[in-house]
Design an enzyme around this catalytic site. Structure first.
Site, PDB file in Angstrom:
ATOM      1  N   GLN A 262       4.292   0.640   2.235  1.00  0.00           N
ATOM      2  CA  GLN A 262       4.566  -0.662   2.868  1.00  0.00           C
ATOM      3  C   GLN A 262       5.555  -1.214   2.347  1.00  0.00           C
ATOM      4  O   GLN A 262       5.571  -1.601   1.146  1.00  0.00           O
ATOM      5  CB  GLN A 262       3.130  -1.320   2.902  1.00  0.00           C
ATOM      6  CG  GLN A 262       2.016  -0.835   3.567  1.00  0.00           C
ATOM      7  CD  GLN A 262       2.252  -0.970   4.914  1.00  0.00           C
ATOM      8  OE1 GLN A 262       1.790  -2.042   5.644  1.00  0.00           O
ATOM      9  NE2 GLN A 262       2.482   0.055   5.651  1.00  0.00           N
TER      10      GLN A 262
ATOM     11  N   GLU B 221     -10.400  -2.718   4.244  1.00  0.00           N
ATOM     12  CA  GLU B 221      -9.320  -2.221   4.321  1.00  0.00           C
ATOM     13  C   GLU B 221      -8.914  -0.618   3.893  1.00  0.00           C
ATOM     14  O   GLU B 221      -9.737  -0.164   3.078  1.00  0.00           O
ATOM     15  CB  GLU B 221      -7.956  -2.945   3.851  1.00  0.00           C
ATOM     16  CG  GLU B 221      -8.065  -4.473   4.630  1.00  0.00           C
ATOM     17  CD  GLU B 221      -6.689  -5.320   3.768  1.00  0.00           C
ATOM     18  OE1 GLU B 221      -6.402  -5.789   4.849  1.00  0.00           O
ATOM     19  OE2 GLU B 221      -6.407  -5.127   2.874  1.00  0.00           O
TER      20      GLU B 221
ATOM     21  N   ASP C 205       0.884  -1.193   0.122  1.00  0.00           N
ATOM     22  CA  ASP C 205      -0.199  -0.102   0.069  1.00  0.00           C
ATOM     23  C   ASP C 205       0.953   1.377   0.051  1.00  0.00           C
ATOM     24  O   ASP C 205       1.722   1.355   0.686  1.00  0.00           O
ATOM     25  CB  ASP C 205      -1.025   0.111   1.142  1.00  0.00           C
ATOM     26  CG  ASP C 205      -1.727  -1.306   1.552  1.00  0.00           C
ATOM     27  OD1 ASP C 205      -1.574  -2.060   0.771  1.00  0.00           O
ATOM     28  OD2 ASP C 205      -2.221  -1.236   2.675  1.00  0.00           O
TER      29      ASP C 205
END
Ligand code: FRU
Length: 465
Positions: free
Chosen positions: A38, A196, A22
């Site tokens: 990430q 998410e 991400d």
């Protein structure tokens, strides 16, 4: 020849090495766009995640900086956001210079517990200090993550998911340190997969002075192209929180757009959203040697009215390339265009005429091609990567992805961004978007155009490389 995983896309961000998922902490600050991400620095699969960091002035050319917030043996640094605390409400800056504040999910390795922690920077994001009293928001959950913070009505608002419950929780704060629960949204729309990476953005409605709230939610499974994808809710935000005013829609009908969030403080009225260009179904299996993972092209969002509803349109941020093809009033008859490149942008305006289907092949050659088809009868757009190149690394990869086309006028505008290992399709200014990774041989570098079941005419086509 086969796909060479050491070759990097030209315009899409990739980490120097290691695994990336991400985008995090997207913000425009002091003339720079910051992209945190990430990052598993020393492996090509997900694992102990830190926040990697890159900066850009144009969203196309990036300079990677050292790790911003590092994983420890006890805690991994999962997704989150950055805001500029201009008024120094947190007291973590110095007088006159508010800090950058990152809110991120700390995932404790021993317990798998997820809570929200804070780090701050007073040097334009170059170094980050963890807040002494972390975490700042802990409800004892193992599925509570991905805080995205925005400034609204003189306060800070956080959207964060209860992933398993498929809800977005809204919290409020005056100082970014103490958070009070405000309201809850969901479950609603697609709930097949855990939720998410939420984001709440203000989006202008085309052709009016109107602006609406849109809640973006990534869904881990059950997206139209299979696996993970993003849905959005157009709605209203008031004292009671957020509620949708129409059914959920999908942001992109390709397989490879996930965890997209907006840049805080980006110039202009339209939010700029960027996503991870992969899918949890096969993300850890795609061809890779030094790095694995790329971001999508950043996209500016607007809303367009369709009948009684509003749908997002998305215009990619693109570079000014050199025009290698410029044609007018050409029939779509199987013509091969003089393109030999692996990174380029095609913009075509097609008079649909009597053809029932028309489209283009990109990355064509060596027995490979990726095909974009507009079907005017079925009112669909599809992206076919079954013959795109390497596909055998995962059973779900070789597939055709299809999107509904909300309206078919006499002229259809198709924009395709091709960049080494990806194809992004935008029809009618991104009223339809399809984003797919592809892994062709470098020799598959041609472009051709075709129509079926009648004639269609290219009013204009331009290819820039
Ligand atoms: C989304 C996600 C987030 C999480 C991060 C971990 O792709 O699963 O929910 O914070 O990735 O890397």
């Amino acid at each position: 020849m086969s796909f060479d995983p050491s070759v990097r896309p030209r315009d899409h961000f990739t980490p120097r090495r290691g695994w990336m998922n991400d985008p995090n902490g997207l913000i425009h600050h002091d003339g720079e766009f910051h992209l945190f991400f990430q990052h598993h620095t020393h492996a090509l699969v997900h694992g102990p995640i830190s926040w990697g960091h890159a900066v850009s002035t144009d969203l196309l050319t990036w300079a990677e900086l050292p790790t911003a917030i590092a994983a420890t043996a006890d805690q991994h640094v999962w997704s989150g956001s950055v805001v500029h605390d201009a008024g120094n409400t947190s007291g973590l800056g110095t007088a006159g210079a508010g800090p950058l504040v990152a809110l991120w999910t700390g995932r404790v390795t021993a317990t798998e517990r997820q809570s929200q922690s804070l780090s701050f920077s007073t040097d334009r994001g170059r170094t980050w200090t963890p807040y002494a009293d972390n975490p700042v928001l802990d409800i004892g959950s193992t599925a509570f993550r991905d805080p995205k913070v925005l400034r609204h009505d003189g306060a800070w608002v956080m959207v964060v998911v209860l992933a398993d419950a498929r809800t977005v929780e809204l919290y409020r704060s005056d100082d970014l340190l103490r958070w009070e629960h405000w309201s809850s949204f969901g479950p609603e729309g697609s709930v097949d997969g855990v939720w998410e990476c939420p984001d709440l953005v203000r989006v202008p409605v085309e052709g009016s002075g109107d602006v609406r709230w849109v809640l973006l939610v990534s869904v881990f499974d059950g997206a139209p192209a299979g696996g993970s994808g993003m849905q959005y809710f157009v709605g209203e935000l008031d004292d009671a929180g957020f509620r949708s005013t129409q059914p959920a829609r999908w942001l992109d009908h390709g397989a490879d757009l996930y965890a997209g969030v907006s840049y805080a403080d980006a110039p202009g009225a339209e939010p700029v959203v960027q996503a991870w260009m992969s899918n949890w179904q096969y993300a850890e299996s795609v061809p890779a040697t030094e790095f694995r993972g790329a971001m999508t092209a950043p996209r500016r969002l607007a809303l367009r009215p369709y009948d009684d509803e509003l749908g997002l349109v998305q215009r990619p941020v693109v570079r000014d390339g050199t025009e290698v093809v410029a044609l007018h009033d050409e029939p779509l008859d199987g013509t091969t265009l003089p393109v030999t490149a692996t990174s380029y942008r095609v913009v075509a305006e097609v008079e649909t005429g009597t053809a029932s289907r028309f489209g283009l092949h990109v990355r064509e050659g060596a027995g490979e091609r990726t095909t974009v088809v507009v079907d005017t009868g079925a009112r669909t757009v599809s992206l076919d990567r079954t013959a795109s190149g390497e596909t055998g690394f995962h059973p779900a990869f070789a597939a055709v992805h299809t999107a509904p086309l909300p309206a078919v006028g006499d002229v259809v505008r198709i924009e395709v961004l091709v960049d080494v290992s990806s194809v992004e399709v935008f029809v009618d200014e991104g009223a339809v978007a399809l984003t797919d990774q592809v892994f062709p041989s470098p020799a598959s570098a041609g472009v051709s155009v075709f129509a079926e079941g009648g004639t269609a005419v290219l009013r204009t086509i331009s290819v820039t490389a």
